[in-house]
Design a protein around this motif. Structure first.
Motif, mmCIF file in Angstrom:
data_model
loop_
_atom_site.group_PDB
_atom_site.id
_atom_site.type_symbol
_atom_site.label_atom_id
_atom_site.label_comp_id
_atom_site.label_asym_id
_atom_site.label_seq_id
_atom_site.Cartn_x
_atom_site.Cartn_y
_atom_site.Cartn_z
ATOM 1 N N LEU A 1 8.524 -44.833 -41.295
ATOM 2 C CA LEU A 1 7.141 -44.345 -41.284
ATOM 3 C C LEU A 1 6.823 -43.644 -39.969
ATOM 4 C CD1 LEU A 1 4.967 -47.066 -43.073
ATOM 5 C CD2 LEU A 1 5.468 -44.741 -43.826
ATOM 6 N N ARG A 2 7.369 -44.139 -38.875
ATOM 7 C CA ARG A 2 7.179 -43.488 -37.572
ATOM 8 C C ARG A 2 7.834 -42.105 -37.578
ATOM 9 N NH1 ARG A 2 6.470 -44.321 -31.897
ATOM 10 N NH2 ARG A 2 8.234 -43.696 -30.607
ATOM 11 N N HIS A 3 9.052 -42.039 -38.119
ATOM 12 C CA HIS A 3 9.733 -40.750 -38.226
ATOM 13 C C HIS A 3 8.931 -39.785 -39.103
ATOM 14 C CE1 HIS A 3 12.975 -42.562 -36.165
ATOM 15 N NE2 HIS A 3 13.608 -43.081 -37.189
ATOM 16 N N SER A 4 8.410 -40.308 -40.212
ATOM 17 C CA SER A 4 7.657 -39.467 -41.149
ATOM 18 C C SER A 4 6.385 -38.934 -40.495
ATOM 19 C CB SER A 4 7.300 -40.280 -42.400
ATOM 20 O OG SER A 4 8.461 -40.839 -42.994
ATOM 21 N N PHE A 5 5.710 -39.788 -39.750
ATOM 22 C CA PHE A 5 4.510 -39.380 -39.024
ATOM 23 C C PHE A 5 4.825 -38.210 -38.093
ATOM 24 C CE2 PHE A 5 2.525 -39.831 -34.797
ATOM 25 C CZ PHE A 5 1.185 -39.588 -35.108
ATOM 26 N N ALA A 6 5.932 -38.327 -37.353
ATOM 27 C CA ALA A 6 6.309 -37.287 -36.389
ATOM 28 C C ALA A 6 6.662 -35.982 -37.089
ATOM 29 C CB ALA A 6 7.482 -37.773 -35.542
ATOM 30 N N VAL A 7 7.440 -36.067 -38.161
ATOM 31 C CA VAL A 7 7.847 -34.864 -38.891
ATOM 32 C C VAL A 7 6.628 -34.157 -39.490
ATOM 33 C CG1 VAL A 7 9.091 -34.015 -40.917
ATOM 34 C CG2 VAL A 7 10.170 -35.657 -39.399
ATOM 35 N N HIS A 8 5.705 -34.942 -40.020
ATOM 36 C CA HIS A 8 4.523 -34.341 -40.642
ATOM 37 C C HIS A 8 3.602 -33.722 -39.589
ATOM 38 C CE1 HIS A 8 5.297 -37.244 -44.239
ATOM 39 N NE2 HIS A 8 6.154 -36.245 -44.187
ATOM 40 N N LEU A 9 3.597 -34.261 -38.379
ATOM 41 C CA LEU A 9 2.855 -33.623 -37.291
ATOM 42 C C LEU A 9 3.459 -32.256 -36.968
ATOM 43 C CD1 LEU A 9 2.028 -36.347 -34.582
ATOM 44 C CD2 LEU A 9 0.439 -35.167 -36.102
ATOM 45 N N VAL A 10 4.798 -32.232 -36.867
ATOM 46 C CA VAL A 10 5.492 -30.971 -36.590
ATOM 47 C C VAL A 10 5.230 -29.979 -37.719
ATOM 48 C CG1 VAL A 10 7.771 -29.890 -36.334
ATOM 49 C CG2 VAL A 10 7.285 -32.068 -35.194
ATOM 50 N N GLU A 11 5.248 -30.470 -38.945
ATOM 51 C CA GLU A 11 5.015 -29.622 -40.116
ATOM 52 C C GLU A 11 3.626 -28.975 -40.060
ATOM 53 O OE1 GLU A 11 5.093 -30.067 -45.023
ATOM 54 O OE2 GLU A 11 5.421 -31.807 -43.720
ATOM 55 N N GLU A 12 2.663 -29.713 -39.507
ATOM 56 C CA GLU A 12 1.294 -29.203 -39.416
ATOM 57 C C GLU A 12 1.074 -28.339 -38.178
ATOM 58 O OE1 GLU A 12 -1.102 -32.690 -39.615
ATOM 59 O OE2 GLU A 12 -0.552 -33.150 -41.695
ATOM 60 N N VAL B 1 14.196 -33.975 -31.836
ATOM 61 C CA VAL B 1 14.973 -34.296 -33.033
ATOM 62 C C VAL B 1 14.124 -34.081 -34.281
ATOM 63 C CG1 VAL B 1 16.055 -36.194 -34.323
ATOM 64 C CG2 VAL B 1 16.540 -35.912 -31.898
ATOM 65 N N TYR B 2 12.801 -34.318 -34.155
ATOM 66 C CA TYR B 2 11.937 -34.203 -35.326
ATOM 67 C C TYR B 2 11.753 -32.753 -35.769
ATOM 68 C CZ TYR B 2 11.057 -39.093 -34.469
ATOM 69 O OH TYR B 2 11.223 -40.441 -34.292
ATOM 70 N N SER B 3 11.845 -31.827 -34.843
ATOM 71 C CA SER B 3 11.811 -30.409 -35.223
ATOM 72 C C SER B 3 13.055 -30.073 -36.033
ATOM 73 C CB SER B 3 11.751 -29.523 -33.970
ATOM 74 O OG SER B 3 10.542 -29.710 -33.273
ATOM 75 N N GLN B 4 14.188 -30.628 -35.596
ATOM 76 C CA GLN B 4 15.439 -30.410 -36.320
ATOM 77 C C GLN B 4 15.376 -31.053 -37.704
ATOM 78 O OE1 GLN B 4 18.879 -31.734 -34.124
ATOM 79 N NE2 GLN B 4 20.319 -31.230 -35.766
#
Length: 288
Positions: free
Chosen positions: A244-255, A276-279
């Motif tokens: 869930l922490r990873h998902s939160f970070a990825v979705h922030l980058v996505e936005e 790493v989350y941008s990747q």
């Protein structure tokens, strides 16, 4: 004679500024290593050797352990041997000049927005446990805090009027994190309708989230909650609290969030960890 585990355990508890979870992790690593030595008929730590340690590392690799896991376990073992050598309980340190496997940064797995929504929608009952589970999942996903930070939260760490939480992360770094309206709503619902039912007579309990016995929620307890809802949501991924922490970070980058802002929210000391989350976002886009 033996492995001096009790002495070492007492030492790190009294001399090291470590959280309970970190101490448990250290001791678990040492116990696993000692069990390996015993399986090789080594019943005294003074009889261990560089060869035995290399054999242990190879066994971890054979079992499929990630290089990061082996690095962590080796770090725990190094500290253990340093203590033994310093206290003249051994005459040599087998970890000296030992080279661990190359540590490659693993790209974490994250949920898609749809999967995250399905997971968060699983606790939908009006009983105290469902209301608590909903609040925990929503708060974890909406703030990106670590599971250790989530279960360590006390009532006083939540500012409901100004909608933020205060947590102590790694290396005792304090962070102030805003709580989005949706998560705050479920948190308020938990505090008004469920927490008092769960704590029963433990009115002096400071923990924000408690188990069905009225005591602070444990890491293992929350892990079971995540596993249960992952199954009911029919998500075909290995979902952990960290997911869930990873998902939160990825979705922030996505936005379109700035990577430095994401680093600050997550509490990373090294921005390469955050990058790493941008990747990961790029990899997920390829699979859409």
């Amino acid at each position: 004679m033996g492995f001096y585990l009790d002495k070492y355990s007492a030492y790190i508890k009294s001399e090291k500024d470590l959280s309970d979870n970190t101490m448990e992790s250290y001791l678990s690593d040492i116990k696993q290593y000692i069990n390996f030595l015993k399986s090789k008929a080594i019943k005294d730590i003074r009889n261990s050797s560089n060869a035995a340690l290399v054999s242990y590392m190879l066994s971890l690799e054979k079992e499929g352990a990630a290089s990061s896991t082996i690095h962590r376990k080796l770090s725990s073992i190094r500290s253990y041997y340093k203590y033994l050598l310093w206290n003249q309980l051994i005459s040599k340190d087998p970890t000296a000049n030992l080279v661990p496997p190359k540590n490659q940064r693993k790209i974490p797995e994250a949920l898609t927005f749809d999967e995250a929504t399905r997971l968060l929608n699983q606790p939908n009952g009006n009983d105290a446990k469902s209301i608590r589970d909903k609040a925990m999942l929503e708060l974890l996903y909406a703030t990106g805090i670590r599971v250790s930070e989530l279960i360590s939260l006390n009532l006083e760490d939540i500012n409901r009027q100004h909608a933020y939480l205060q947590c102590i992360g790694q290396a005792s770094r304090e962070r102030i994190i805003p709580i989005p309206d949706s998560a705050l709503q479920h948190l308020e619902n938990y505090l008004h309708k469920a927490r008092e039912t769960l704590i029963r007579k433990s009115l002096d309990e400071k923990a924000l989230f408690v188990n069905t016995h009225g005591k602070r929620m444990t890491r293992q307890g929350f892990w079971k909650i995540i596993k249960y809802y992952k199954e009911t949501a029919e998500i075909d991924k290995d979902v952990t609290p960290q997911t869930l922490r990873h998902s939160f970070a990825v979705h922030l980058v996505e936005e379109g969030a700035d990577i430095r802002s994401v680093q600050e929210i997550l509490g990373h000391s090294d921005i390469s960890t955050t990058q790493v989350y941008s990747q990961l976002y790029s990899e997920m886009k390829k699979n859409l």
